[in-house]
Motif scaffolding. Structure first.
Motif, short mmCIF file in Angstrom:
data_model
loop_
_atom_site.label_atom_id
_atom_site.label_comp_id
_atom_site.label_asym_id
_atom_site.label_seq_id
_atom_site.Cartn_x
_atom_site.Cartn_y
_atom_site.Cartn_z
N PRO A 54 -0.04 5.75 9.73
CA PRO A 54 0.86 4.87 8.98
C PRO A 54 0.40 3.42 9.01
O PRO A 54 -0.47 3.04 9.79
N SER B 22 8.82 2.33 5.24
CA SER B 22 7.47 2.65 5.71
C SER B 22 7.20 4.15 5.60
O SER B 22 6.09 4.56 5.25
N TRP C 137 4.32 6.12 3.53
CA TRP C 137 3.40 7.04 4.21
C TRP C 137 3.37 8.40 3.53
O TRP C 137 2.30 8.99 3.35
N GLN D 173 1.14 8.18 0.54
CA GLN D 173 -0.27 8.11 0.90
C GLN D 173 -0.81 9.48 1.30
O GLN D 173 -1.91 9.88 0.90
#
Length: 338
Positions: A14, A115, A119, A122
């Motif tokens: 992360p 966050s 993540w 991604q």
């Protein structure tokens, strides 16, 4: 310790985390902590939870599960405070699951949600790229009364696509009607991997859902492997329905709600076009309800698309089920410029 051996471990790293918070790959030893976090998340959104330890342990149990799951545990002062997970459902479709301890300061909860969603995007993009997919779709589930998850999903660009209704029937006093003489319902014999009934069930469920929302064709081998590896699968509650010797419908029971609610669950119910309007679905449902009642279950649940093209909601109400909860499927297409 058996770690989550996702093929994209590097992509799972992360970005910067709040001071005092660390992230690491989830491992089988984390099952109790993950279960507690996810149960608390469900309770916050619905007031009830159906999760079991077996469902979480399955993330680490087989090569198939480990290859499809990427998960991180978040810790603060060595104590688990959250979990982020991405599950590859198909090469171009991924599912995000997040849980953060909501007793933490709201600012920290919000930061970890933001966050975490970054993540999951991604990871989904990295996995998809490795499979030759450039624009995967990421899904997240939002329960009706879960304002926090909805707020973060919408802020991250997810769009609400469809509502699904949890139907419920209490089995106390349930009495099955007289069987429909035109429909023969029998238990499917699916224990063996080469069972003809296993292939028949696959064909019935696949064909009957082709005209339903978000249908995605899954190969027989992948479909069968997913069911063999499911820790809550229950082949003893699979049924096929025949008319004049031809299989026209199938029902797959499941143990999703056994541990939490002592309830049966209908995971799939499909009827081929030539069997619709002839009482096949009702015959399958009543067979399942009667069997669950005989097993001592207190209730039976299922989920149905609120906009089902076959009017399934009315069908379930006609056998005594009622609407209990509503959840929403949210989608975000990744790697696509607006």
């Amino acid at each position: 310790m058996t770690e989550n051996t996702s093929p994209v471990r590097q992509a799972a790293t992360p970005g910067p985390l709040p001071e005092g918070v660390a992230a690491r790959p989830a491992a089988s030893d984390d099952v109790p902590a993950i279960l507690e976090l996810l149960r608390a998340e469900e309770l916050a959104g619905t007031g009830e939870t159906s999760l079991s330890a077996g469902e979480i342990a399955e993330w680490f149990d087989t090569p198939r599960a480990r290859e499809r799951n990427t998960a991180l545990v978040l810790e603060r002062d060595g104590v688990p405070i959250g979990v982020w997970r991405v599950f590859r459902n198909f090469d171009d479709r991924y599912w995000a699951q997040l849980a953060i301890d909501r007793s933490l300061p709201s600012e920290l909860v919000d930061e970890l949600w933001r966050s975490g969603l970054e993540w999951t995007e991604q990871v989904s993009l990295a996995v998809a790229a490795g499979l030759g997919v450039t624009a995967p779709r990421l899904d997240i589930w939002v329960n009706e009364h879960d304002a926090l998850t909805r707020r973060h999903a919408e802020a991250s660009g997810f769009q609400q696509m469809r509502a699904f209704i949890e139907m419920h029937i209490d089995l106390a006093g349930y009495v099955a009607p007289e069987p429909n003489p035109q429909v023969l319902v029998r238990q499917a014999e699916v224990a063996a991997s080469d069972s003809p009934d296993l292939a028949t069930m696959y064909a019935v469920i696949t064909e009957s859902f082709r005209d339903h929302y978000d249908f995605q064709l899954r190969s027989f081998d992948d479909w069968a492997e997913a069911r063999r590896s499911d820790p809550l699968g229950d082949p003893s509650h699979w049924y096929l329905a025949e008319i004049d010797g031809e299989v026209v419908g199938g029902l797959i029971g499941h143990n999703s709600y056994l541990e939490a609610d002592d309830a049966g669950y209908v995971a799939n119910l499909g009827v081929l076009r030539q069997g619709r309007g002839r009482g096949v679905a009702k015959a399958l449902l009543h067979t399942s309800l009667a069997r669950y009642a005989a097993d001592g279950r207190v209730a039976v649940k299922l989920h149905v698309d609120a906009e089902s093209p076959t009017g399934a909601t009315h069908l379930y109400e006609s056998v005594g089920m009622h609407r209990r909860l509503v959840g929403f499927d949210f989608h975000k297409h990744l790697g696509v410029r607006p």
